[in-house]
Design an enzyme around this catalytic site. Structure first.
Site, PDB file in Angstrom:
ATOM      1  N   ASP A   1      -9.017   3.725  -1.861  1.00 56.16           N
ATOM      2  CA  ASP A   1      -9.960   4.163  -0.832  1.00 56.16           C
ATOM      3  C   ASP A   1     -11.279   4.679  -1.404  1.00 56.16           C
ATOM      4  O   ASP A   1     -11.543   5.890  -1.407  1.00 56.16           O
ATOM      5  CB  ASP A   1      -9.304   5.228   0.045  1.00 56.16           C
ATOM      6  CG  ASP A   1      -8.116   4.648   0.802  1.00 56.16           C
ATOM      7  OD1 ASP A   1      -8.007   3.408   0.873  1.00 56.16           O
ATOM      8  OD2 ASP A   1      -7.298   5.434   1.305  1.00 56.16           O
TER       9      ASP A   1
ATOM     10  N   GLU B   1       2.512   4.816  -4.135  1.00 57.83           N
ATOM     11  CA  GLU B   1       2.501   5.753  -5.291  1.00 57.83           C
ATOM     12  C   GLU B   1       3.849   6.430  -5.470  1.00 57.83           C
ATOM     13  O   GLU B   1       4.183   6.710  -6.628  1.00 57.83           O
ATOM     14  CB  GLU B   1       1.386   6.790  -5.101  1.00 57.83           C
ATOM     15  CG  GLU B   1      -0.001   6.215  -5.157  1.00 57.83           C
ATOM     16  CD  GLU B   1      -0.355   5.350  -3.944  1.00 57.83           C
ATOM     17  OE1 GLU B   1       0.171   5.631  -2.853  1.00 57.83           O
ATOM     18  OE2 GLU B   1      -1.129   4.407  -4.092  1.00 57.83           O
TER      19      GLU B   1
ATOM     20  N   ASP C   1       0.862  -1.194   0.000  1.00 59.00           N
ATOM     21  CA  ASP C   1       0.000   0.000   0.000  1.00 59.00           C
ATOM     22  C   ASP C   1       0.895   1.239   0.000  1.00 59.00           C
ATOM     23  O   ASP C   1       2.111   1.130   0.194  1.00 59.00           O
ATOM     24  CB  ASP C   1      -0.886  -0.047   1.258  1.00 59.00           C
ATOM     25  CG  ASP C   1      -1.913   1.065   1.279  1.00 59.00           C
ATOM     26  OD1 ASP C   1      -2.251   1.585   0.202  1.00 59.00           O
ATOM     27  OD2 ASP C   1      -2.375   1.414   2.385  1.00 59.00           O
TER      28      ASP C   1
HETATM   29  C1  GLC Z   1      -4.670   3.392   2.980  1.00 53.25           C
HETATM   30  C2  GLC Z   1      -5.177   2.168   2.220  1.00 53.25           C
HETATM   31  C3  GLC Z   1      -6.201   1.439   3.055  1.00 53.25           C
HETATM   32  C4  GLC Z   1      -5.590   1.067   4.394  1.00 53.25           C
HETATM   33  C5  GLC Z   1      -5.063   2.311   5.099  1.00 53.25           C
HETATM   34  C6  GLC Z   1      -4.317   1.977   6.358  1.00 53.25           C
HETATM   35  O1  GLC Z   1      -5.676   4.309   3.115  1.00 53.25           O
HETATM   36  O2  GLC Z   1      -5.688   2.505   0.975  1.00 53.25           O
HETATM   37  O3  GLC Z   1      -6.689   0.300   2.381  1.00 53.25           O
HETATM   38  O4  GLC Z   1      -6.532   0.432   5.182  1.00 53.25           O
HETATM   39  O5  GLC Z   1      -4.182   3.007   4.234  1.00 53.25           O
HETATM   40  O6  GLC Z   1      -3.253   1.151   6.108  1.00 53.25           O
END
Ligand code: GLC
Length: 821
Positions: free
Chosen positions: A482, A408, A405
């Site tokens: 998200d 980017e 995650d």
């Molecule tokens: C980001 C991710 C989400 C995750 C959060 C905490 O917002 O997109 O899926 O739960 O981070 O890690």
């Protein structure tokens, strides 16, 4: 006394300099060098590389020699240039391949592609660049042009009238139709006009833009930095474009079966007990589930490659206990490494120069979950290998999947990412982050995938990522970030994931139920009904929102969700087959109707229904308090999955959809392979298969065929030939129907003794089978061969599953009337 500072140019007010855009001018000369055609104009040139009859690359260059390196998106084995005959006259230079003619107009350097019928497929008009390094080109657009692809973008399926930027961005909100950049960059545009489709793939890892809105009869593709390096990918069908694009940038690797089951996540399950209790609840309630995710709270103050010693004191024990229940863990791993001199991963990264630095040598630090953090430079193979090796921490505990995650990369600052002047050392070819940005997430997932593959001793790894670039499909599944628990976001997930599928990302899906905001009982039901048909199927929700595990809204909701999640598991053989098809052909698991019915005028922008493979039409309900919806059925005969009602396609129908029903239709004359209900994908309850044939007829031109791919579902042994493909066919005859089956290859032996065939909603009344006994369903279930009428009235036959295959004939009752369910 004043210094020269007094006359700094900016003190004189803003400088307005007119941007000059240069074009190559007329074609002045051309030459062939190592199978590359180098065409020089007055002010720059274009190198042409033919990568076969249906694909060529155009690289614009400004100096005297083109640099022909590609980004890591492109597979080296696809880049071998071929020679094709050329012709030249005073006006044009023409190259002819087996499929197309590429025509360069000498005076203007305009580039046109036509097919062998003389029809223009693609026309590239002005190619230009400015002194600051931006480039763009303009392409002809037709009144009937439609656009697809571009990976993960908001809005509808057809991108005509839209404009997008590719700059991987952490967008917590808003995911509105007007948002131009999200987490992924797949710079592939598929242009369909008339009966033709072709693709343009811009291989540029900096900021790029695709504008199908602003220029009336043209569309433009441009980039801010780097060189203009674009691939023409011929059709004529959209399917050809998808197949060719995925030869160029690679296809998904067949995932382990557990990765295509149902996944449960939340930001965050806070401790070991909660995770174990969650897994037990799934099993107690009989709701299938393969994976539970550990979001950032599992870590020790968000340090990657650690477990929090208080809340997760015994990860190994927890993971082993979960494995007993058939549940796997996927922990989140973000790129930001906490700045902490006592933390080993940070120490190693600093000491071995694995972190992104500025040219002058200082490490770039940014704020993310752990606070001040450093970011590995995945462009450097040494750093990438280090990162891959670090995953031994997880694999030693029995973990086989990782969730990437914030790659980017996201940074909590104004630009939302790294400073543009941070460097990527790129194995000795340094580039700035500005030029490299969109590649960062993919290179992280590549390092992760390769590290896991190395450590898992022949087991298939699974990586999930938020960010990526073209080619990411080789390493990771992609989820759409998200989203929110809005009905609009549920609806938008359809075109988004469908276009991702057309862009090579066959393994994709949204957070089911919605991530941010609060879901509701109805929204969770409707979203799950749709989501179980998406390639990637995970329910995930944010901290501070209503819980959305399947039992969170009472018994009725729980019952419906159990039913639909169970349906995904019963359809696993079909789903796995579609994944195998994606691995071998690049075609997506779920498809917009336009991919299968490109000549149908109603489907160019149809994206509130979709196809699961090529024969199941799924029409989710995506509005609250709605118990009916209109469904478009394309050409052919379609059968309502639930009650067998038959429709002749080419019509809009009104489907009834009470909360427990999602409208679904199966194409008559096609097969669905159904397996036993499993609580997790690799549950040891056999590989029983029922080949359901829908809408069989006794007419002599009735034909149906299907091939089922099977293997062990978890190792790479299939790459050494340990798989089987079972071909099944049915042929109508005046007095019945014959089934034939045979193994194309049977190196893998599924765990079953028998095979079943089922006639569902056939147009004739089956009477029996010569030489086979009538049985009860219980007898078939006990393993006897024979035929019977199934519970819902369908006609069932059970035969021995012999390696040599077999044949059987179902006799029709005289008169051929009736409807077998
Ligand atoms: C980001 C991710 C989400 C995750 C959060 C905490 O917002 O997109 O899926 O739960 O981070 O890690």
């Amino acid at each position: 006394m004043e210094s020269s500072e007094a006359i700094r140019p900016e003190k004189m007010g803003p400088l307005v300099l007119k941007e000059t855009w240069n074009t190559p001018g007329s074609l002045v000369s051309w030459e062939r060098s190592e199978n590359v055609y180098i065409c020089r104009g007055e002010r720059g040139g274009i190198a042409f590389l033919f990568l076969g009859d249906d694909m060529f690359r155009m690289k614009v260059f400004r100096g005297s020699v083109p640099d022909l390196t590609t980004s890591p998106a492109v597979l080296a084995e696809c880049c071998i240039p071929h020679l094709f005959p050329e012709e030249e006259d005073d006006e044009r230079l023409i190259f002819t391949t087996g499929a197309i003619r590429l025509i360069i107009d000498k005076a203007t350097f305009l580039i046109r592609v036509e097919n062998h019928q003389g029809i223009t497929v693609m026309q590239q008009n002005l190619t230009s660049w400015n002194p600051r390094g931006a480039s763009h080109a303009e392409y002809d657009m037709q009144p009937d042009s439609h656009f697809y692809g571009l990976g993960e973008k908001a809005s509808f399926l057809d991108k005509r009238g839209e404009k997008y930027t590719n700059w991987n961005t952490d967008v917590f909100a808003p995911h509105l139709p007007e948002i131009e950049a999200l987490y992924e960059t797949i710079p592939l545009l598929i242009h369909m006009h008339g009966d033709l489709a072709y693709g343009l793939f811009l291989d540029n890892t900096g900021r790029s833009d695709f504008d199908m809105r602003s220029h009336g009869v043209a569309f433009t593709i441009g980039c801010d930095t780097g060189e203009y390096d674009i691939y023409f990918i011929n059709g004529p069908e959209m399917k050809d474009v998808v197949k060719r694009y995925t030869t160029l940038t690679g296809r998904i690797a067949l995932p382990p079966k557990w990765a295509i089951g149902y996944h449960q996540s939340r930001y965050s399950y806070m401790n070991q007990q909660e995770v174990l209790q969650l897994a037990r609840t799934f099993r107690e309630k009989g709701i299938p589930c393969d994976v539970i995710y550990l979001d950032i709270h599992y870590m020790d103050e968000y340090r990657v490659f650690t477990f929090d010693p208080v809340h997760f004191p015994e990860p190994e024990k927890m993971i082993a206990e979960l494995r007993e229940l058939g549940v796997r863990i996927i922990p989140i791993v973000d790129p930001g490494v906490k700045k902490d001199p006592r933390y080993e991963v940070y120490q190693q990264g600093v000491l071995n120069k694995h972190f992104c630095r500025r040219l002058e040598g200082d490490i770039f630090f940014g704020e993310v979950w752990p606070g001040t953090s450093a970011f590995p430079d995945f462009s450097d193979s040494r750093a990438a290998e280090w990162w891959g090796d670090l995953h031994k921490f997880y694999t030693d505990l029995g973990i086989q999947g990782i969730w990437n995650d914030m790659n980017e990369p996201a940074v909590f600052n104004e630009s939302k990412t790294k400073d543009l002047d941070v460097m990527h050392f790129n194995n000795g070819r340094p580039v700035t982050h500005e030029e490299y940005h969109n590649l960062y997430g993919m290179m992280m997932s590549k390092a992760t995938y390769e590290g896991l593959a190395e450590q898992l001793g022949g087991e298939r790894p699974f990586v999930l990522t938020r960010a990526g670039y073209a080619g990411i499909q080789r390493y990771a599944a992609v989820w759409t970030g998200d989203n929110r628990s809005f009905w609009e976001h549920m609806a938008m997930a359809m075109p988004m994931v469908l276009n991702m599928g057309l862009s090579g990302l066959a393994f994709a899906g949204p957070d089911i139920g919605g991530f941010a905001h609060h879901t509701s009982a109805q929204l969770l039901v409707r979203w799950t009904q749709m989501g179980v048909f998406f390639p990637y199927c995970r329910n995930h929700s944010s901290i501070g929102t209503l819980r959305q595990e399947p039992w969170s809204f009472g018994e009725e909701v729980e019952r419906i969700l159990r039913e639909f999640i169970g349906l995904r598991y019963r359809l696993l053989p079909q789903l796995y087959n579609l994944f195998r098809e994606a691995e071998t052909t690049g075609l997506p698991v779920i498809r917009p109707l336009v991919l299968e019915y490109p000549r149908d005028p109603y489907v160019a922008n149809l994206c509130d229904e979709f196809l699961f493979g090529d024969n199941m039409l799924i029409a989710p309900v995506y509005r609250p308090d709605t118990e009916h919806r209109s469904v478009y059925l394309p050409k052919g005969r379609w059968l309502d999955y639930w009650d067998g009602e038959a429709f002749e396609g080419g019509v809009h129908i009104l489907a009834a959809a009470p909360l427990h029903v999602m409208p679904m239709y199966v194409k008559a004359g096609s097969f669905i392979a159904e397996g036993p209900l499993k609580q997790h994908a690799l549950e040891e309850n056999g590989d029983a298969i029922t080949f359901q044939l829908y809408g069989a007829e006794t007419s002599e031109d009735f034909r149906a065929a299907f091939s089922l791919y099977e293997d062990d579902g978890h190792s790479f042994a299939y790459r050494k030939g340990e798989y089987s493909v079972l071909d099944v066919a049915a042929e109508g005859e005046s007095d019945g129907l014959t089934f034939r089956w045979s193994y194309q290859t049977g190196a893998f032996r599924p765990r079953r003794e028998t095979l079943r065939f089922e006639l569902r909603y056939s147009a004739f009344q089956p009477e029996g089978i010569a030489g086979m006994k009538r049985r009860t369903l219980e007898q078939l279930d006990a393993g006897q061969t024979g035929w019977c009428l199934g519970e819902s009235g369908g006609f069932l036959v059970q035969v021995e599953d012999r390696p040599e295959g077999g044949t059987l004939k179902v006799r029709a009752k005289d008169g051929n009337e009736g409807n077998s369910r």
